[in-house]
Structure formats: C-alpha cells, structure tokens
Design an enzyme around this catalytic site. Structure first.
Site, PDB file in Angstrom:
ATOM      1  N   HIS A 103     -10.124   0.796  -5.505  1.00 19.01           N
ATOM      2  CA  HIS A 103      -8.829   1.213  -6.059  1.00 19.01           C
ATOM      3  C   HIS A 103      -7.943  -0.033  -6.085  1.00 19.01           C
ATOM      4  O   HIS A 103      -8.109  -0.921  -5.238  1.00 19.01           O
ATOM      5  CB  HIS A 103      -8.099   2.202  -5.149  1.00 19.01           C
ATOM      6  CG  HIS A 103      -8.833   3.459  -4.820  1.00 19.01           C
ATOM      7  ND1 HIS A 103      -9.802   3.520  -3.868  1.00 19.01           N
ATOM      8  CD2 HIS A 103      -8.683   4.724  -5.290  1.00 19.01           C
ATOM      9  CE1 HIS A 103     -10.250   4.765  -3.772  1.00 19.01           C
ATOM     10  NE2 HIS A 103      -9.592   5.516  -4.629  1.00 19.01           N
ATOM     11  N   ASP A 106      -6.564  -0.810  -2.688  1.00 14.40           N
ATOM     12  CA  ASP A 106      -7.458  -1.263  -1.611  1.00 14.40           C
ATOM     13  C   ASP A 106      -7.363  -2.778  -1.457  1.00 14.40           C
ATOM     14  O   ASP A 106      -7.671  -3.319  -0.399  1.00 14.40           O
ATOM     15  CB  ASP A 106      -8.935  -0.978  -1.939  1.00 14.40           C
ATOM     16  CG  ASP A 106      -9.218   0.483  -2.216  1.00 14.40           C
ATOM     17  OD1 ASP A 106      -8.423   1.327  -1.769  1.00 14.40           O
ATOM     18  OD2 ASP A 106     -10.227   0.771  -2.888  1.00 14.40           O
TER      19      ASP A 106
END
Ligand code: XUL
Ligand code: CO
Length: 448
Positions: A103, A106
């Site tokens: 993501h 992240d």
C-alpha cells in the site's frame, strides 16, 4: 553490502527430513510441473504491510516483534522507511521470492498535506526503483490505503464527504503513477471502509454509484498515462465495516456487471476473506474462474475457531490442492500471483519466524500445485463430473443443452415416467469415496 539477516539463503532440500528447517521441502523453483517450472507458475509475493510493517499487535496488546529497521525504536520516520527497503530486498533475495506488494502508506510516513505525503513516498519509491533495477525483483501489485487515516472513517470512494472523496482520488492518482513507474503487474482495490455500519444513515445506492464512477475515473487515468496493469477488486464480507460492499466473488461480479466494469476488473481472492463470507477458498476461486475474472490470490488462511481475519500463513495442503486445481484450470494467473497477505502468530515474534512462515506458505502451495497437477493428469475430477452429468450427453438432456426443447417438450417427456423409472437413473454422489481419493493423491504425490 554486508548481510542484514543471519538466516541462511533458503534453498530446496527436498523431503528427506520430516522436520521443517531452513530449506524448502516442496518448493523447487526449477522443477517442471504441468509443463512449466514451479517458479513460473507460483509467482509468490511478500506483503510489505505484514512482513515489513507488522509488529504483531492485537486489540489487547502492543507489538511483540521488534524489527531492526525501526531506527531508535521508531517505525514512523523517513530513516526507518528507507532502511526498510534494504531489508525487504535482502529478504526477497534470501527466500528467492520474486515479487512484493504494498500500500502507499506501508512505504513512508504521511506529511501534513497530500503533496508532502507524496514527496515522502516518492523518496522511498526512488530507492525501490533503484533496488528493482539492481535485483530484477518485481511488484505484483500496489494499492492505496483508503482506510487507515481518520479522514476515511466512512470510506474513501463511498464516503459521504466530498473533501475526502477528492483526497482519495488524489491518492489513487499518485498510486497509479507509481504502478506505471514500477511496472506493477496489477493494481488492487480492497474496499477497506467501502461499506457501511448503519443502514439508516447510509445512502447505499448513491455510495455504489460513487464508487463505480470512481473506478471509471481511475481507469481513464491509467489509460491516459499508459498504465496497462490489471485492475483487481479484493472481496471481503465484513471487517472493518459491518457490511462491506464487495462481500464475495459473486456479489462483486454482479457489481462489476451492473456498472459495466467487468472488462476492466478481475478479482483478487483472499483465503481468510472467503471463510468470513461463509465459503471455502476453492469455492471463491471456482466462481471467479468460471466468470473469466480470476486475477490474483492473497494466499492466507483463517481458522475454524476464529470469526475474524487472522491472516495466518497457509499450511493446509488439502485447501491448497483444491485452490491450485482451479488455478491450473485457469491456466495460472498471467498478471497475478500468490501474495502472502499473512503474518506470523503473535508468539512467533522472532525475525527467523518470518522466514519459517514464508517457507511454510511456499511449501504448502508448491505441494498443492503438485497434487493438483497429478489430479488433472489423471482426470480425476473431470471423470467424476463426466459420469455425474452423463445424462445430459445424450437423449433428452442433450436435446435440452442444444436448445432444442421447450418447457412443454420436457413436460411431455416426463409426464408418464414412474418414480421407479426416474429414481433408477440417480447416482450416488460418492463424497466419502472421493475425499479418500483426494487424500490418497496427497499421500502418494507428496510421499515421492
Ligand atoms: C485486508 C486485506 C488487505 C488487502 C490490501 O483484509 O486483505 O490487506 O489485501 O489492501
Ligand atoms: Co488481502
């Protein structure tokens, strides 16, 4: 560069020893199964949000794992974000995993505005791009987190708040730029908070119209920048919202068809999500495959006793066999793979556990692939189906399938048959015998 992890490079050791150790017992990258090398079939992927970002927290306690890239114990700094990239690439190298998935959130901490956040993200993406060039590792898929930040409390694309909707669009735009830049094979939309908790304060039709239009805007932007990766939706029935719009494969397929999106999207199916929907993993993979919409797999498991998403690493060979059967019937996953959306258990807090967990997951699916290939070679399931549906291969059944009979023709045919005559055509489902056969294939193929 000196080694960051002490764990040795993981190689194929075969099943000489029954004790799991530092090597693969079934995953043998170069072994040919069903006409292709295992490494070509099984595009495994490390999930950034688990393997790099999980500290094994649960609702009752702080994380049990410490990670060496959390410089000065703080995971939320740019220094930690940049250090983490080196560890990821060494982890990929040592395990032989070729892909990773992430993501946007992240990778790097957020700033005060979307522009600042994007600038942080781009610094990490610069480093990732460089490392990919050096190592040949690839992005299976990337995605945007439209669910972690407070602003997304009522969703990203289905939020009732237009300011948030615009922000979500901005985030997706940047993620698609990254997908193009890093050559992500797919781009995933998991509707983290795209659903509702309370029907009475939710305009469900308006929200679904919004998210469908949002997807069309995303596709138009991907076309504009020349990003050709496969768009994927990841169904999940509940958690975090009580009612997620993408409940399961069939609900999501109906949504895609309702809004004319079935040629734009395929599905990314996750094991644990399928149980939450009251299905099995193989059920969901079957229905996506039959609709021509099987895109990718988030390889994980739940357990029989827990009613929420525990993201356990796969270890169930029976399930992996049935999922791999569907996978082989699909001809594999051209733009997809097996992404370990999985984390070690809270008590498996040591760094080595990340290696053992990936070894377990890869061996489970490699074993499943081998058994499934043998089942197909011997036409086990095909023959079961052939016998069971044989009455549609001739006579009235075949006439019906060929579109040559009316309802009245069928009624005329059936009218004077006795129960005895009809019941004499029934066949046993042989479920117990078939399950024994499946077990025998597992014992025999894996015992070799
Ligand atoms: C959540 C989940 C996500 C998606 C990506 O249950 O599966 O991690 O895979 O957003
Ligand atoms: Co997932």
């Amino acid at each position: 560069m000196s080694e960051l992890f002490s764990f040795p490079k993981v190689s194929f050791v075969g099943n000489k020893s029954l004790n799991a150790g530092n090597g693969y017992h079934y995953y043998n990258a170069d072994e040919v199964v069903a006409g292709k090398k295992m490494s070509e079939w099984l595009k495994f992927s490390v999930a950034y949000w688990h393997t790099m970002d999980q500290r094994l927290t649960d609702p009752f306690g702080e994380g049990t794992a410490t990670r060496p890239w959390d410089i000065a114990g703080n995971p939320d700094t740019m220094a930690a974000a940049l250090a983490k990239v080196d560890y990821l690439f060494e982890f990929l190298e040592k395990t032989g995993v070729e892909y990773f998935a992430f993501h946007d959130r992240d990778l790097a901490p957020e700033g005060n505005t979307l522009a600042e956040t994007n600038a942080n993200l781009d610094k990490v993406v610069d480093k990732i791009e460089q490392k990919m060039r050096e190592t040949g590792k690839k992005v299976l898929w990337n995605t945007s987190s439209l669910f972690t930040n407070k602003r997304f409390l009522a969703g990203g694309a289905t939020t009732p708040f237009a300011e948030v909707f615009a922000y979500a669009a901005g985030q997706i735009k940047h993620s698609l730029d990254i997908a193009k830049r890093l050559g992500s094979e797919s781009y995933v939309f998991w509707g983290g908070r795209e659903g509702y908790d309370f029907l009475i304060n939710t305009d469900t039709k308006r929200e679904l119209d919004h998210i469908a239009a949002f997807f069309k805007l995303a596709k138009a932007y991907a076309d504009e920048i020349g990003y050709t990766g496969q768009f994927l939706i990841e169904p999940k029935p509940k958690e975090p919202t009580q009612h997620q719009y993408d409940f399961d494969a069939q609900t999501t397929i109906a949504f895609l068809k309702t809004y004319g999106l079935e040629n734009t999207f395929k599905l990314n199916l996750e094991g644990n999500h399928t149980y939450l929907a009251g299905h099995t993993y193989e059920h969901e993979v079957r229905f996506a495959r039959e609709a021509g919409l099987l895109g990718s797999l988030d390889a994980n498991m739940g357990d029989k006793l827990t009613g929420w998403d525990i993201d356990e690493f796969p270890n169930d060979i029976y399930e992996a066999t049935l999922v791999m059967y569907e996978f082989l019937k699909n001809g594999g996953l051209p733009t997809g793979g097996l992404n370990f959306d999985s984390k070690p258990r809270r008590q498996s807090f040591e760094f080595d556990d990340l290696f053992y967990a990936h070894i377990a997951g890869m061996d489970t699916y490699a074993a499943g692939l081998k058994v499934a290939a043998k089942l197909i070679e011997d036409q086990v399931i095909e023959n079961i189906l052939k016998t069971r549906y044989a009455s549609f291969d001739s006579g009235i059944g075949a006439d019906f399938e060929a579109g040559q009979v009316t309802l009245k023709d069928l009624a005329d045919y059936a009218e004077n048959k006795t129960d005895e005559e009809i019941n004499a055509t029934l066949q046993s489902g042989r479920q117990e015998q078939i399950k024994s056969t499946l077990n025998n294939y597992i014992f025999s193929v894996l015992g070799q």
